[in-house]
Design an enzyme around this catalytic site. Structure first.
Site, short mmCIF file in Angstrom:
data_model
loop_
_atom_site.label_atom_id
_atom_site.label_comp_id
_atom_site.label_asym_id
_atom_site.label_seq_id
_atom_site.Cartn_x
_atom_site.Cartn_y
_atom_site.Cartn_z
N ARG A 168 30.23 47.63 58.60
CA ARG A 168 30.45 47.26 57.19
C ARG A 168 30.79 45.79 57.06
O ARG A 168 30.36 45.11 56.14
CB ARG A 168 31.60 48.11 56.60
CG ARG A 168 31.21 49.54 56.32
CD ARG A 168 32.43 50.40 56.08
NE ARG A 168 33.20 49.93 54.94
CZ ARG A 168 34.52 50.08 54.81
NH1 ARG A 168 35.21 50.70 55.75
NH2 ARG A 168 35.14 49.61 53.75
N LYS A 187 42.18 57.50 59.13
CA LYS A 187 43.19 57.05 60.11
C LYS A 187 44.55 57.66 59.78
O LYS A 187 45.31 58.06 60.66
CB LYS A 187 43.28 55.51 60.09
CG LYS A 187 42.07 54.86 60.74
CD LYS A 187 42.08 53.35 60.64
CE LYS A 187 41.82 52.87 59.24
NZ LYS A 187 41.25 51.55 59.10
N1 URA Z 1 41.56 48.74 55.32
C1 URA Z 1 40.98 49.71 56.09
O1 URA Z 1 41.60 50.26 56.99
N2 URA Z 1 39.71 50.05 55.82
C2 URA Z 1 38.99 49.48 54.85
O2 URA Z 1 37.85 49.85 54.65
C3 URA Z 1 39.60 48.47 54.06
C4 URA Z 1 40.89 48.12 54.32
#
Ligand code: URA
Length: 435
Positions: A168, A187
């Site tokens: 990304r 996460k």
């Molecule tokens: N923080 C993250 O962990 N992922 C993202 O996509 C954007 C900010």
């Protein structure tokens, strides 16, 4: 099922099934679907979006792509927080000691900075000897013992996110609500906490530029968390100017250590960190209302209890807490140059994105993932939007590795400011809440 057909379906605005999303995420994580097809899939999601069910499904696929931390054998309420990313945003290093001193368990896995935004792991590595990698046993034992551990996310937690985020970042698909929601919540759900607080940044220095978009992202994050059985809340905070006065890894740690020692009483960093800590304290049921929780959080700093908790953290993970009492021991840049303006007025705007990029280009951040960073460099910005500035007054300091890079940063910092001849109001830091 074929990756091509799934890309085509999303490209044409179709709604993907859980099976299709699982197939794509799993195939990519295992290396069976190549980067170019995942890139096209990400761009199709970026352009066509995902509804609430698809967003939840992609989050679950990403969470299930790796290991899950089981914190159930740790007594007490395990709390976690996550910021969507900003400039001079060091709240984790204050919130951890505050909430752990208040009796909560803060088992935090953090990331590195990328682009113009900083990362907690890079900041911690500015402290000599700090170990950001602990084994799962060491991590959990430390949380049991002192209520606090801050480490780097292990590769086994949501590996799909690690691989997808890297793509990304180079395919202009970061600032998509379903993709950010999936990335963050996969996460958080894999990290095993009971209570999750999200700090969603809004403004020029954030991925969400407007409060409306930040609210949409906050709603997606909270809905995923609550449906997964976690007590989840989001606060929307301002990122139209840096949060800390200090930007740069060792500089940000210095501001945190000084704050824990009772300095910077009125700083934006302290205000937001106390507010976020108070929300965690309240969500965990340690206070009956937010005012009481704010009182507890402030008291943890003012009584020195949060500083002592930071000392325990450093003694466990860095082997020494000397820099906490003497922040002068943190890495120092060889060149420090003051910045002044040649006009009188009020600060109307700070181009926080430009300031973040300037700090990154001084060496505080990376352009590519593999770049190394200089922990000592950065910017100390003594003024905020709404502050008065006078001709010749020192408004900032550049900490640099060379005079040339300092001079270039001074010019960029000056250009990032808009000065008004008439008085400008100070801006609020807290812009909303999604419960
Ligand atoms: N923080 C993250 O962990 N992922 C993202 O996509 C954007 C900010």
């Amino acid at each position: 099922m074929k990756p091509y057909d799934i890309i085509l379906k999303k490209r044409d605005g179709g709604k993907l099934s859980k099976e299709e999303i699982d197939f794509f995420v799993n195939g990519f994580t295992k290396g069976e679907i190549p980067d170019y097809q995942m890139s096209a899939f990400l761009m199709a999601i970026f352009l066509k979006g995902m509804d609430e069910v698809e967003t939840r499904d992609i989050t679950v696929s990403m969470t299930d792509s790796g290991d899950k931390m089981d914190l159930s054998d740790i007594d007490g309420i395990k709390v976690d927080k996550h910021s969507t990313g900003g400039v001079g945003d060091t709240t984790t290093l204050l919130i951890g000691p505050i909430v752990a001193a208040a009796g909560l368990k803060f088992a935090k896995m953090s990331g590195r900075g990328l682009g113009h935004t900083g990362g907690t792991v890079d900041k911690l590595e500015a402290i000599e000897g700090y170990r950001t990698s602990l084994t799962e046993k060491e991590f959990k034992d430390q949380v049991k013992k002192i209520g606090l551990a801050v480490i780097s996310s292990t590769g086994d937690i949501a590996p799909a996110d690690k691989k997808m985020y890297a793509l990304r970042d180079v395919t202009a698909t970061v600032d998509s609500i379903p993709l950010i929601a999936g990335s963050i919540m996969s996460k958080k759900l894999a990290s095993g906490s009971d209570v999750i607080l999200l700090d969603v940044k809004a403004g020029k220095g954030a991925f969400m530029k407007t409060v409306e978009d930040a609210k949409k992202l906050a709603e997606a994050l909270v809905s995923i968390g609550n449906r997964a059985g976690k007590k989840t809340m989001a606060v929307i905070t301002d990122m139209d100017q840096p949060l800390n006065t200090h930007i740069g890894n060792a500089l940000e740690v210095k501001e945190v250590f000084e704050t824990l020692s009772g300095e910077h009483k009125d700083s934006a960093l302290r205000e937001i960190s106390v507010y976020l800590s108070a929300n965690l304290i309240m969500m965990a049921g340690l206070a009956e209302n937010l005012d009481k929780a704010i009182e507890i959080a402030n008291d943890m700093i003012d009584s020195g209890k949060a500083k002592e908790k930071m000392r325990e953290l450093l003694e466990c993970q860095a082997g020494s807490s000397k820099s906490l009492d003497d922040p002068g021991l943190l890495p120092k840049a060889p060149v420090v140059m003051p910045v002044s303006l040649d006009v009188d007025g009020w600060i109307k705007e700070i181009d926080v994105l430009e300031l973040g990029i300037t700090a990154r280009d001084l060496g505080a951040g990376r352009i590519k993932k593999e770049d190394s960073i200089d922990p000592a460099v950065g910017i100390v910005m003594n003024k905020r939007v709404g502050d008065k500035v006078s001709k010749g007054e020192t408004i900032a300091y550049i900490h640099a590795s060379s005079e040339d890079s300092a001079k270039e940063a001074i010019e960029r910092l000056k250009k990032s400011l808009t000065i008004s001849e008439t008085e400008v109001e100070h801006k609020p830091l807290i812009l909303g809440k999604v419960e």
